[in-house]
Design a protein around this motif. Structure first.
Motif, PDB file in Angstrom:
ATOM      1  N   GLN A  52       0.838  -1.214   0.000  1.00 54.30           N
ATOM      2  CA  GLN A  52       0.000   0.000   0.000  1.00 54.30           C
ATOM      3  C   GLN A  52       0.864   1.252   0.000  1.00 54.30           C
ATOM      4  N   HIS A  53       2.015   1.164   0.684  1.00 57.43           N
ATOM      5  CA  HIS A  53       2.900   2.328   0.732  1.00 57.43           C
ATOM      6  C   HIS A  53       3.518   2.583  -0.641  1.00 57.43           C
ATOM      7  N   ALA A  54       3.925   1.491  -1.313  1.00 57.87           N
ATOM      8  CA  ALA A  54       4.543   1.635  -2.628  1.00 57.87           C
ATOM      9  C   ALA A  54       3.537   2.183  -3.650  1.00 57.87           C
ATOM     10  N   LEU A  55       2.266   1.802  -3.520  1.00 63.05           N
ATOM     11  CA  LEU A  55       1.245   2.263  -4.466  1.00 63.05           C
ATOM     12  C   LEU A  55       0.877   3.726  -4.237  1.00 63.05           C
ATOM     13  N   GLY A  56       0.912   4.156  -2.995  1.00 61.00           N
ATOM     14  CA  GLY A  56       0.471   5.519  -2.674  1.00 61.00           C
ATOM     15  C   GLY A  56      -1.033   5.559  -2.463  1.00 61.00           C
ATOM     16  N   ASP A  57      -1.587   6.776  -2.427  1.00 63.98           N
ATOM     17  CA  ASP A  57      -3.008   6.970  -2.123  1.00 63.98           C
ATOM     18  C   ASP A  57      -3.891   6.172  -3.071  1.00 63.98           C
ATOM     19  N   LEU A  58      -4.666   5.229  -2.543  1.00 65.26           N
ATOM     20  CA  LEU A  58      -5.569   4.461  -3.402  1.00 65.26           C
ATOM     21  C   LEU A  58      -6.871   5.232  -3.610  1.00 65.26           C
ATOM     22  N   VAL A  59      -7.342   5.225  -4.851  1.00 67.13           N
ATOM     23  CA  VAL A  59      -8.553   5.981  -5.190  1.00 67.13           C
ATOM     24  C   VAL A  59      -9.650   5.086  -5.755  1.00 67.13           C
ATOM     25  N   PHE A  60      -9.313   3.826  -6.055  1.00 66.08           N
ATOM     26  CA  PHE A  60     -10.318   2.913  -6.583  1.00 66.08           C
ATOM     27  C   PHE A  60      -9.852   1.486  -6.344  1.00 66.08           C
ATOM     28  N   VAL A  61     -10.760   0.659  -5.843  1.00 67.89           N
ATOM     29  CA  VAL A  61     -10.444  -0.751  -5.627  1.00 67.89           C
ATOM     30  C   VAL A  61     -11.577  -1.577  -6.213  1.00 67.89           C
ATOM     31  N   GLU A  62     -11.216  -2.574  -7.034  1.00 65.21           N
ATOM     32  CA  GLU A  62     -12.215  -3.476  -7.612  1.00 65.21           C
ATOM     33  C   GLU A  62     -11.996  -4.845  -6.993  1.00 65.21           C
ATOM     34  N   VAL A  63     -13.007  -5.348  -6.288  1.00 63.14           N
ATOM     35  CA  VAL A  63     -12.868  -6.647  -5.616  1.00 63.14           C
ATOM     36  C   VAL A  63     -13.738  -7.667  -6.345  1.00 63.14           C
ATOM     37  N   PRO A  64     -13.408  -8.971  -6.242  1.00 61.63           N
ATOM     38  CA  PRO A  64     -14.196  -9.990  -6.946  1.00 61.63           C
ATOM     39  C   PRO A  64     -15.547 -10.213  -6.267  1.00 61.63           C
ATOM     40  N   GLU A  65     -16.501 -10.720  -7.038  1.00 62.32           N
ATOM     41  CA  GLU A  65     -17.824 -11.000  -6.481  1.00 62.32           C
ATOM     42  C   GLU A  65     -17.850 -12.380  -5.839  1.00 62.32           C
ATOM     43  N   ALA A  66     -18.695 -12.507  -4.844  1.00 64.63           N
ATOM     44  CA  ALA A  66     -18.867 -13.798  -4.174  1.00 64.63           C
ATOM     45  C   ALA A  66     -19.299 -14.835  -5.196  1.00 64.63           C
ATOM     46  N   GLY A  67     -18.764 -16.044  -5.069  1.00 64.12           N
ATOM     47  CA  GLY A  67     -19.136 -17.118  -5.973  1.00 64.12           C
ATOM     48  C   GLY A  67     -18.112 -17.363  -7.065  1.00 64.12           C
ATOM     49  N   ARG A  68     -17.236 -16.398  -7.295  1.00 63.86           N
ATOM     50  CA  ARG A  68     -16.231 -16.566  -8.345  1.00 63.86           C
ATOM     51  C   ARG A  68     -15.161 -17.573  -7.887  1.00 63.86           C
ATOM     52  N   THR A  69     -14.792 -18.465  -8.801  1.00 63.45           N
ATOM     53  CA  THR A  69     -13.735 -19.425  -8.501  1.00 63.45           C
ATOM     54  C   THR A  69     -12.418 -18.882  -9.039  1.00 63.45           C
ATOM     55  N   VAL A  70     -11.380 -18.923  -8.209  1.00 65.84           N
ATOM     56  CA  VAL A  70     -10.082 -18.387  -8.648  1.00 65.84           C
ATOM     57  C   VAL A  70      -9.008 -19.460  -8.517  1.00 65.84           C
ATOM     58  N   LYS A  71      -8.015 -19.366  -9.405  1.00 69.31           N
ATOM     59  CA  LYS A  71      -6.844 -20.234  -9.330  1.00 69.31           C
ATOM     60  C   LYS A  71      -5.737 -19.479  -8.600  1.00 69.31           C
ATOM     61  N   ALA A  72      -4.808 -20.227  -8.017  1.00 67.23           N
ATOM     62  CA  ALA A  72      -3.667 -19.573  -7.362  1.00 67.23           C
ATOM     63  C   ALA A  72      -2.894 -18.778  -8.409  1.00 67.23           C
ATOM     64  N   GLY A  73      -2.578 -17.526  -8.087  1.00 68.19           N
ATOM     65  CA  GLY A  73      -1.800 -16.685  -8.997  1.00 68.19           C
ATOM     66  C   GLY A  73      -2.641 -15.950 -10.027  1.00 68.19           C
ATOM     67  N   GLU A  74      -3.963 -16.138  -9.995  1.00 64.01           N
ATOM     68  CA  GLU A  74      -4.854 -15.474 -10.965  1.00 64.01           C
ATOM     69  C   GLU A  74      -5.142 -14.036 -10.511  1.00 64.01           C
ATOM     70  N   PRO A  75      -5.079 -13.066 -11.433  1.00 61.99           N
ATOM     71  CA  PRO A  75      -5.448 -11.701 -11.042  1.00 61.99           C
ATOM     72  C   PRO A  75      -6.928 -11.674 -10.651  1.00 61.99           C
ATOM     73  N   CYS A  76      -7.245 -11.189  -9.463  1.00 59.23           N
ATOM     74  CA  CYS A  76      -8.644 -11.266  -9.041  1.00 59.23           C
ATOM     75  C   CYS A  76      -9.142  -9.975  -8.406  1.00 59.23           C
ATOM     76  N   ALA A  77      -8.275  -8.998  -8.243  1.00 54.91           N
ATOM     77  CA  ALA A  77      -8.710  -7.691  -7.763  1.00 54.91           C
ATOM     78  C   ALA A  77      -7.774  -6.655  -8.376  1.00 54.91           C
ATOM     79  N   VAL A  78      -8.239  -5.389  -8.383  1.00 58.22           N
ATOM     80  CA  VAL A  78      -7.415  -4.310  -8.922  1.00 58.22           C
ATOM     81  C   VAL A  78      -7.376  -3.185  -7.897  1.00 58.22           C
TER      82      VAL A  78
END
Lengths: 132, 368
Positions: free
Chosen positions: A34-60
């Motif tokens: 969080q420190h390296a990124l600086g002030d966060l202004v938008f976060v996109e999180v995954p919806e419940a029910g989504r299946t993810v694999k290890a190492g898969e991009p799942c939030a921004v």
């Protein structure tokens, strides 16, 4: 110097994992991230029910400057994205290991034990090697 | 390792995060980019802009040279000290760079060009200068500080003696002059009032420290970018380059087609566009959905057609995302932007978005 709580486990891509009492895990990004990124202004999180694999991009996570992917630290099904971050993305900056969690996952069978997660001490060494 | 300004060590000492910018190691932020942005909108901040290239042009026919090199007309500059914003074009009408030129005397103009384009700009100017007998001198001996914000001029004036402070505070907008051994100009790149001050390199560090002690916040290039975008000001390399012409870059107002006998470079290529209009234009976008607009995202026009974002960011003043986009000329009041495969809604507005601390884009609820 960034904080690295001893009771969590970590990835090389700067996510943390907390095992909850019900067997699900909570995932966020580290204080260093969080420190390296600086002030966060938008976060996109995954919806419940989504299946993810290890190492898969799942939030921004987006700072003023840039957008960065967050990777699933282990395989599983998303049980919740943190609803607070839509209105208050800066929570990740102010409380990276607490209210700033990104998602909760139910690990796929064997995923938690098989995941390549680091101890706090090992993650600290990664940060030192990066010069952080 | 990149090039360093005279303030580099001080930036490190102040805890700045350093990034590469056009070959220079520059501070992107000191503590919080949003905090630095607000400091400039609400009080005052200081930026190191010493990486920009100051070029002195001297010779009896310097005005003739600039009337050939610049798309805007230096004949508009009638009183010494007055500045002019202009593009420097290639023969195809593409933008080599944008610059501010100061008229200092009939045989002396000063141009400020971008850091990342320094070498090609100097080569271009030096290629044309001999025909007009103009001597070109790069002023690497100078540092440049931009002190910006509603309190910026008053704070900066405290660096000067009382008499010099009076002279500096009397400067009109877009005018610069030599004051107390410094070149003080009432110009900037933030949409706020302020000064840009060129001074001998050795004087920059004490000046910066004094400004900090007066409550002027150290500000990095990150805040500079969000401030300029809110202020509706283009960034070379993002919003225009050698492949785009001024009329599709929101810079038609800087092209002086009159008098028609002035033969500036690029004129012939631009003449049909100046007459018949440009097929594309640069517009402002305000994202009405949640997300952040970024350069190179695809803009989808309802009813057909596409455009592209040239600069996008989160606006700390408006607390929503804003952008410049190059779109078909007949684009209406609403578009969509493809962000990671999702089409989000944006309003088309006329920049600037913010001036002197105030929002200019009206209600966030939709077209007004």
């Amino acid at each position: 110097m960034s904080t690295v709580p001893a009771d969590l486990r970590y990835t090389k891509s700067h996510e943390w994992v907390r095992t909850l009492a019900d067997g699900t895990v909570e995932v966020g990004i580290t204080d260093h991230a969080q420190h390296a990124l600086g002030d966060l202004v938008f976060v996109e999180v995954p919806e419940a029910g989504r299946t993810v694999k290890a190492g898969e991009p799942c939030a921004v996570v987006e700072s003023v400057k840039a957008a960065s992917d967050v990777y699933a630290p282990l395989a599983g099904e998303v049980t919740a994205g943190n609803p607070r971050l839509g209105e208050a993305p800066e929570t990740v900056n102010t409380d990276a290991y607490g209210e700033g969690w990104l998602m909760r996952l139910r690990p796929a069978p064997g995923a938690l034990t098989g995941a390549a997660l680091m101890s706090a001490a090992d993650y600290q060494k990664v940060l030192e090697a990066e010069g952080g | 390792m990149g090039r360093h300004t005279p303030l580099f060590k001080l930036h490190q000492e102040l805890g700045a995060r350093i990034v590469d910018f056009g070959g220079w190691d520059m501070p992107v932020q000191y503590s919080s980019q949003i905090g630095e942005h607000h400091a400039v909108r609400r009080a005052a901040g200081v930026f190191d802009v010493s990486h920009m290239c100051v070029v002195d042009l001297r010779g009896a026919r310097v005005r003739a040279l600039l009337q050939q090199l610049l798309a805007n007309d230096v004949a508009k500059l009638k009183t010494p000290g007055k500045a002019l914003y202009s593009c420097m074009l290639n023969e195809r009408g593409g933008v080599i760079d944008d610059t501010i030129v100061y008229y200092l005397s009939d045989s002396w103009f000063r141009a400020v060009v971008n850091a990342g384009t320094r070498d090609k700009d100097l080569a271009w100017i030096r290629r044309h200068a001999p025909a007009c007998g103009v001597e070109v001198t790069e002023r690497t001996d100078l540092a440049m500080l931009a002190i910006q914000g509603p309190e910026g001029r008053a704070k900066a004036a405290q660096l000067l003696t009382a008499a010099d402070a009076g002279a500096a505070l009397a400067l009109h907008t877009f005018v610069g002059r030599e004051i107390g051994g410094w070149f003080v100009a009432r110009t900037g790149y933030t949409g706020e009032d302020g000064f840009e001050i060129m001074m001998p390199a050795a004087e920059a560090v004490p000046a910066w420290r004094r400004l900090n002690s007066l409550g002027v916040a150290s500000c990095g290039l990150g805040a500079r970018d969000t401030l300029r975008l809110e202020a509706g000001m283009n960034l070379y390399g993002n919003d225009m380059d050698e492949g785009t012409q001024p009329f599709e870059s929101g810079l038609g107002w800087t092209v002086a087609m009159e008098p028609h006998e002035r033969a500036f470079i690029g004129r012939e290529a631009l003449a049909p566009i100046a007459r018949g209009g440009s097929p594309r234009r640069l517009v402002g976008l305000v994202l009405t959905d949640r997300g952040v607009l970024r350069s190179h995202q695809r803009v989808v026009i309802p009813g057909g057609g596409e455009g592209e974002i040239t600069s996008g960011t989160f606006s700390p003043t408006l607390e929503r995302s804003i952008a410049f986009a190059r779109v078909p000329a007949d684009t209406g009041a609403a578009v969509q932007v493809d962000i990671r495969g999702k089409l989000l809604n944006a309003r088309v507005v006329k920049p600037p978005f913010v001036r002197s601390g105030q929002s200019l884009i009206g209600s966030s609820k939709g077209p007004s």
